[in-house]
Design a protein around this motif. Structure first.
Motif, PDB file in Angstrom:
ATOM      1  N   ALA A  16      17.391  40.870  11.266  1.00  0.00           N
ATOM      2  CA  ALA A  16      17.689  39.902  12.140  1.00  0.00           C
ATOM      3  C   ALA A  16      19.406  40.028  13.018  1.00  0.00           C
ATOM      4  O   ALA A  16      19.829  39.493  13.731  1.00  0.00           O
ATOM      5  CB  ALA A  16      17.982  38.247  11.522  1.00  0.00           C
ATOM      6  N   PRO A  61      11.296  27.861  10.414  1.00  0.00           N
ATOM      7  CA  PRO A  61      12.331  29.010  10.837  1.00  0.00           C
ATOM      8  C   PRO A  61      11.783  30.357  10.614  1.00  0.00           C
ATOM      9  O   PRO A  61      12.567  31.699  11.355  1.00  0.00           O
ATOM     10  CB  PRO A  61      12.696  28.995   8.699  1.00  0.00           C
ATOM     11  CG  PRO A  61      12.543  28.036   8.817  1.00  0.00           C
ATOM     12  CD  PRO A  61      11.544  26.908   9.042  1.00  0.00           C
ATOM     13  N   SER A 110      13.330  32.054  13.788  1.00  0.00           N
ATOM     14  CA  SER A 110      14.135  33.244  13.452  1.00  0.00           C
ATOM     15  C   SER A 110      13.504  34.595  14.785  1.00  0.00           C
ATOM     16  O   SER A 110      14.133  35.431  15.505  1.00  0.00           O
ATOM     17  CB  SER A 110      13.515  34.340  12.121  1.00  0.00           C
ATOM     18  OG  SER A 110      12.289  34.883  11.994  1.00  0.00           O
ATOM     19  N   SER A 111      12.405  33.924  15.144  1.00  0.00           N
ATOM     20  CA  SER A 111      12.224  35.108  16.121  1.00  0.00           C
ATOM     21  C   SER A 111      12.493  34.733  17.713  1.00  0.00           C
ATOM     22  O   SER A 111      13.360  35.138  18.770  1.00  0.00           O
ATOM     23  CB  SER A 111      10.415  35.394  16.064  1.00  0.00           C
ATOM     24  OG  SER A 111      10.122  35.818  17.427  1.00  0.00           O
ATOM     25  N   SER A 148      16.206  35.192  18.269  1.00  0.00           N
ATOM     26  CA  SER A 148      16.518  36.632  19.026  1.00  0.00           C
ATOM     27  C   SER A 148      17.066  37.258  19.851  1.00  0.00           C
ATOM     28  O   SER A 148      17.660  37.776  20.576  1.00  0.00           O
ATOM     29  CB  SER A 148      15.535  37.837  18.695  1.00  0.00           C
ATOM     30  OG  SER A 148      15.290  37.434  16.712  1.00  0.00           O
ATOM     31  N   LYS A 185      21.969  30.476  10.741  1.00  0.00           N
ATOM     32  CA  LYS A 185      21.838  31.728   9.555  1.00  0.00           C
ATOM     33  C   LYS A 185      21.029  31.579   8.923  1.00  0.00           C
ATOM     34  O   LYS A 185      20.678  32.219   8.933  1.00  0.00           O
ATOM     35  CB  LYS A 185      23.389  31.922   9.280  1.00  0.00           C
ATOM     36  CG  LYS A 185      24.572  32.531  10.631  1.00  0.00           C
ATOM     37  CD  LYS A 185      25.435  32.918  10.242  1.00  0.00           C
ATOM     38  CE  LYS A 185      26.235  32.822  11.701  1.00  0.00           C
ATOM     39  NZ  LYS A 185      28.498  33.217  10.660  1.00  0.00           N
ATOM     40  N   ARG A 189      18.384  29.880   8.551  1.00  0.00           N
ATOM     41  CA  ARG A 189      17.367  29.517   8.439  1.00  0.00           C
ATOM     42  C   ARG A 189      16.629  30.345   9.296  1.00  0.00           C
ATOM     43  O   ARG A 189      15.530  31.049   9.141  1.00  0.00           O
ATOM     44  CB  ARG A 189      16.960  27.838   9.774  1.00  0.00           C
ATOM     45  CG  ARG A 189      17.662  27.023   8.836  1.00  0.00           C
ATOM     46  CD  ARG A 189      16.887  25.768   9.859  1.00  0.00           C
ATOM     47  NE  ARG A 189      17.027  24.232   9.183  1.00  0.00           N
ATOM     48  CZ  ARG A 189      16.979  23.110   9.233  1.00  0.00           C
ATOM     49  NH1 ARG A 189      16.044  23.596  10.234  1.00  0.00           N
ATOM     50  NH2 ARG A 189      17.625  22.249   9.092  1.00  0.00           N
ATOM     51  N   ILE A 190      17.673  31.798  10.078  1.00  0.00           N
ATOM     52  CA  ILE A 190      16.977  33.044  10.769  1.00  0.00           C
ATOM     53  C   ILE A 190      16.919  33.613   9.233  1.00  0.00           C
ATOM     54  O   ILE A 190      15.749  34.391   9.136  1.00  0.00           O
ATOM     55  CB  ILE A 190      18.316  33.339  11.167  1.00  0.00           C
ATOM     56  CG1 ILE A 190      18.362  32.223  12.933  1.00  0.00           C
ATOM     57  CG2 ILE A 190      17.813  34.689  11.892  1.00  0.00           C
ATOM     58  CD1 ILE A 190      19.597  33.123  13.776  1.00  0.00           C
ATOM     59  N   THR A 209      13.660  34.739   8.675  1.00  0.00           N
ATOM     60  CA  THR A 209      13.307  36.603   8.700  1.00  0.00           C
ATOM     61  C   THR A 209      12.730  37.449   7.495  1.00  0.00           C
ATOM     62  O   THR A 209      11.499  38.039   7.160  1.00  0.00           O
ATOM     63  CB  THR A 209      14.814  36.977   8.920  1.00  0.00           C
ATOM     64  OG1 THR A 209      15.041  36.571   9.942  1.00  0.00           O
ATOM     65  CG2 THR A 209      14.318  38.660   9.196  1.00  0.00           C
TER      66      THR A 209
END
Lengths: 485, 95, 486
Positions: free
Chosen positions: B15, C311, C315-316, C319, C353, C355-356, C360
């Motif tokens: 990420a 999430p 996360s996508s 980006s 962060k 949740r990312i 991911t």
């Protein structure tokens, strides 16, 4: 010594010839100012959303129909997640699990005229990335996103090819299909068609595939052949020395004529594919697919077959003349005007193709149109001019000395003389002017005289400034000279 | 499912989130408990249930292939941290 | 005028009791005095507001006023607004001036409304308390030691405090309904696809939906008619006519079948909240509705499913914030990876962060099937629960939240915070509409009644809420905060 077999699969990326991008209304035109054709959607700005271009879908389906592929009712866009400066959203919208085109087949023709069927695993739609420019901006890289979002059709073959030649033939076949369909300009120099080549070798007779290397972004027919040739040699050498092939991505460097490992980018990638929540499933009903099927143009394989069966061309001629749509259209144009397929085939492949080649031009930029050439060939066919004069007329047409064959024939006085009286008068004159040669002819053995007649023919043709009908001249000369013997 | 610091670092790398070791340790505990909660899903019988990606059973609408966007580079690049000659600048990318 | 509803204000503007400029100036002044304490706005756009108010007054003079002309409102800072900072509550977008308007913003501008500014929110709409904002927490006007709820906490607090009569919020897992409940206002999450997402900064695309937050169901109806509708730029927006929702508010509730999901009245529900909700249900019975218990058996799987799906999508979606084309960029990046990692580490807050990282991880190789695919299967079962229930009853009712607003700082632990959304989250997974209406008060903090209907049943939901507001006055109660500035 071990015999090795090469196994090749190709992933061909074809830029589709849509006016706008696959998911936005920005133009796809080539060569614009940097980032002037990158709209908010292409830039991945906050909150903006993709909407699918109907032409991209139609073109993909046309390709599928062109290779007799299954067209699944439902296809789904997924996100392929990775970071790179030319990928604005941090993901590429692609189709991982449910592509728009299912399994199909492409027929390739090899140099010996033999054909082979290469299976296509599937073809899917995706968006192209932008471009990174590495010229120096104070040690920085510049990013141009004009190309980002241009529709690509990625055509994935089965590992069915067994030589570099087959791979090149397959790539040519794909090129010819997409240009026939008009779904891509097929311009490899501008990157409209690029391919990734998967190459492995295995001992002949072994069923299991060897470990493959993927050569990325090869962008010409010639480079495909050379990259494979190099890679096969590298792998065989490696294996024969007791080494192992590593599964990796390699880059072909045309200048050094070698492939190199791209280790820098070869970290563990995990693309985290998942269905794109901003796009819904694409559902194509039978009526839609049938409509596209009925409006499909004649494709290279069909055309080749028809050139042989209907026009009586040889397999070789039919293959050459159907190789590109431009060539086929030109040939058919000439044929329609002159009404003689074989004569048209000879002229298009001979004088015309030779001149194009010599000048480094493609058909689209030819100064002589199919109609002009057709009219010229028609004059050969009806014997208005002889072959030699026809070449003069062609050269004059090419150089723009006249608009039509007839005008040039007229202006240059190249009309073939077939009036027996006129030819006889010229022959009589030549015989009268050539007493020595006549004497030699008379003294020669009858079986040697055939060769000697050439001199007289040449003189008569010269006297007629090339316009006399050579067959007639020949016959009449023979009669007159033999009468003197 | 318990996570290790290297799992968190791996996700952080994918990420492109910079985490120092302290951050990573802190997240290990949070993420482990969130995943434990997610693991409750394993108890649900989903045999033969198709995944649902969109709440409505709608299909994709297609857009006419028309150029509708004009050049707005200057407007868009006002938000850009580094541009030159119309290009977005990033640290040198080694191919 | 700050106590009036949109509908009342519209009538007063129409009658010439005051102008839009006077109204706008009065509210801007109130924001100036009160919002320092409340922190409900990230940006106040006074200049643009006054210009829009003048334009609205001119339109009225010319006889060209529509139903919303000159009405002030506020926009959650998740909606792109051309020429105005659109931060999404994040340091990442603190410097982002949107070059375009969101679809709903275009529509509201075209309708002649006057935006007073952009309201505070949990960063990228991730949160249930508004404590995750780069711009600091928002306070609940009913009790300044309580949270206003999240993520549309700024919108809810501003409406409750009388800074603005209505605001737009977004709801991905309860972010309109939960703050509406905590702040004692009415908030509607429409059916997924009813309102365009174009220009709304994405959190979880298959769940996000914008909706109105106001003092009454009638005002929500008025706003929904203005913002709903098909948008060619959003593939997930639905091509379906938009009714005049306000015109459909008069229907009697006699014979209305109400279902009470038994899972919404179980462990974890504050008894005081439960009794308020049961009282509200009695009101409906008195209006001629019948009540029966129903079951939504997969209710308890909604939170786990949501915390996999949301999430993952986030996360996508997040980006694109990479420090290249817009947003925060770290100083002097030494290489590309440093640019990405530092810009994102500095630009995003803790919860984002988290949740990312979760998204991911669950999407990565080896975990996808166990988490993402499984969650999507469970999502179908959850939707099916609702479809089955709506075979039996017209609407479902229950509490919007298990407790009234909790104290600032009370939920330090992310998982216990996530559990606050137990009654709201499944609705987003199913894509159905839901509305929260004020229905009680526990120790000075409001209680929200949640009403749910099948896809595209907004007219019915609004009418059911409206009929309640005809016979109760919970929606008319105002917090003490800001009264002295009346």
């Amino acid at each position: 010594m071990m015999q090795w077999e090469t196994v090749i699969g190709l992933e061909v990326h074809v830029q589709l010839a849509t006016r706008s991008k696959i998911f936005s209304g920005a133009s796809t035109a080539f060569g614009a100012e940097p980032n002037s054709q990158a709209c908010a959607v292409d830039l991945g700005m906050p909150g903006v959303l993709p909407v699918l271009n109907e032409s991209a879908v139609a073109m993909a389906v046309q390709f599928g129909l062109g290779i007799d592929a299954e067209i699944p009712e439902v296809s789904i866009f997924d996100r392929k997640n990775y970071f790179y400066p030319d990928l604005p959203k941090g993901y590429q919208t692609s189709q991982m699990y449910h592509p728009i085109v299912g399994p199909g087949e492409v027929e390739i023709t090899l140099d010996d005229g033999e054909t082979k069927r290469i299976r296509v695993h599937h073809a899917h739609l995706e968006e192209d990335a932008g471009k990174s420019l590495h010229e120096d901006f104070h040690g920085m890289t510049g990013v141009d996103l004009n190309r980002a979002g241009t529709p690509l059709l990625e055509i994935v073959s089965e590992p069915d090819m067994r030589s570099a030649k087959e791979a090149a033939a397959y790539l040519k076949a794909i090129h010819s299909i997409v240009t026939y369909l008009g779904i891509s300009d097929g311009n490899m120099a501008e990157g409209s068609m690029r391919c990734d080549v998967n190459v492995s070798v295995r001992p002949k007779g072994q069923e299991a595939f060897g470990t493959r290397a993927e050569i990325k972004n090869v962008n010409s027919f010639r480079f495909v052949e050379r990259a494979i040739a190099f890679e096969v040699e590298r792998q065989v050498e490696l294996l024969e020395d007791g080494g192992k092939v590593v599964q990796e991505t390699r880059l072909y460097d045309p200048d050094a004529d070698e492939t190199r490992s791209m280790r820098t980018k070869e970290e563990a990638n995990d693309y985290r594919y998942f269905p794109c929540p901003d796009l819904l499933p694409v559902v194509l009903d039978d009526a839609y697919v049938d409509h596209l099927r009925t409006s499909l143009p004649e494709l290279p394989a069909e055309k080749r077959a028809r050139f042989q069966s209907e026009l009586g061309l040889s397999a070789y001629d039919a293959g050459v003349l159907s190789a590109t749509r431009a060539m086929a259209d030109f040939f058919e144009g000439v044929k329609d005007v002159c009404g003689d397929a074989k004569l048209a085939a000879n002229w298009v492949q001979g004088e015309f193709a030779g001149r194009l080649n010599k000048e480094g031009l493609d058909i689209a930029s030819s100064p002589v149109s199919a109609t002009q050439l057709g009219e010229l060939v028609a004059r050969v066919k009806d014997e208005t001019i002889n072959g030699k004069a026809a070449k003069q007329v062609f050269a004059a047409l090419w150089d723009g000395e006249g608009d039509s064959a007839d005008a040039i024939i007229e202006a240059k006085g190249l009309k073939q003389v077939t009036d027996t009286g006129a030819i006889e008068a010229m022959i009589d004159q030549v015989i009268a002017d050539s007493p020595v040669q006549v004497a030699q002819y008379r003294d020669a053995e009858p079986d040697k005289r055939g060769k000697m007649i050439g001199y007289f023919v040449g003189q008569v043709m010269k006297a007629s400034r090339g316009t006399a009908n050579p067959q007639q001249v020949n016959g009449l000369l023979k009669e007159k000279l033999d009468a003197l013997c | 499912m318990a996570l290790e610091p290297q799992d968190v670092q791996r996700a952080a790398h994918l990420a492109r989130l910079g985490l120092d070791d302290n951050d990573a340790d802190r997240y290990v505990d949070d993420l482990t408990r969130i995943l434990e909660m997610a693991d409750q899903l394993q108890a649900v019988d989903t045999d033969g249930v198709a995944p649902l990606a969109h709440p409505l059973d709608a299909t994709q609408r297609l857009r006419a292939d028309e150029v509708t966007e004009t050049d707005q580079r200057e407007r868009f690049q006002r938000n850009a941290p580094a541009v030159e000659n119309g290009l977005y600048l990033v640290p040198r990318v080694v191919e | 005028m700050h106590d009036m509803t949109l509908t009342e204000l519209a009538r007063a503007l129409e009658a010439g009791e005051f102008t839009s400029r006077q109204l706008t100036e009065s509210l801007l002044e109130r924001i100036e005095h009160l919002d320092g304490e409340l922190n409900s706005f990230i940006s106040v756009t006074a200049e643009q507001a006054l210009a829009a108010a003048d334009a609205a007054d001119d339109a009225r003079t010319r006889g060209e006023a529509g139903p919303l002309t000159g009405l002030p409102l506020a926009l959650k800072d998740i909606f792109c607004t051309e020429g105005v900072k659109t931060s999404c509550g994040s340091k990442m977008l603190d410097n982002f001036i949107a070059p375009y308007d969101a679809n709903v913003v275009e529509k509201l501008k075209a309708a002649g409304t006057v935006s007073l500014g952009k309201t505070n929110m949990d960063e990228f709409a991730m949160g249930s308390s508004n404590e995750n904002s780069h711009y600091g927490p928002v306070k609940n006007p009913w009790d300044l030691s309580a949270v206003p709820g999240g993520s549309s906490g700024g919108s809810a607090a501003a409406v409750a405090a009388g800074l603005v009569p209505a605001a737009l919020g977004t709801d991905t897992g309860g972010s309109i309904r939960q703050p509406a409940a905590f702040c004692g206002i009415t908030g509607l999450k429409p059916t997924y696809g009813r309102v365009s997402r174009y220009g709304m900064v994405a959190y979880a695309s298959s769940l996000d939906q914008a909706g109105p937050m106001a003092r009454t169901a009638e005002d929500c109806a008025l706003l929904l008619s203005a913002i709903a509708g098909h948008d060619l730029r959003d593939s997930t927006s639905v091509a379906r006519g938009v009714p005049d929702y306000r015109a459909e508010l008069g229907t009697s509730l006699s014979g209305l079948k109400i279902g009470l999901p038994k899972e919404y009245f179980g462990d974890g529900l504050d008894p005081a909240v439960e009794s308020a909700i049961r009282e509200a249900v009695k009101v409906y019975e008195s209006l001629g509705a019948t009540v029966q218990e129903v079951s939504l058996p997969h209710t308890h799987h909604a939170i786990p499913a949501y915390y996999v799906i949301a999430p993952a999508e986030a996360s996508s979606n997040l980006s694109r914030y990479d420090g290249v084309r817009f947003g925060h960029r770290c100083d002097a990046p030494k290489d590309l990876e440093d640019l990405y990692k530092r810009s994102r580490a500095e630009g995003f807050g803790d919860e984002v962060k988290r949740r990312i990282l979760i998204g991911t991880h669950t999407l990565s190789e080896g975990f996808f099937d166990a988490y993402y695919k499984k969650a999507q299967q469970v999502r179908r079962l959850i939707r099916q629960d609702f479809m089955d229930a709506f075979e039996e009853v017209d609407v479902l009712m229950g509490p919007s939240t298990p407790t009234p607003a909790f104290d600032l700082g009370a939920n330090k632990d992310p998982v216990s915070m996530y559990l606050q959304d137990i009654y709201t989250i499944a609705i987003n997974l199913a894509g159905i509409p839901g509305i929260s209406v004020p229905a009680g008060n526990v120790d000075g903090r409001p209680v929200g009644l949640q009403i749910l209907g099948p896809h595209f049943a907004e007219s019915q939901l609004l009418n059911v809420a409206h009929q309640f507001q005809q016979v109760t006055d919970w929606h008319q109660q105002r917090p003490a905060f800001g009264k002295e500035n009346a």
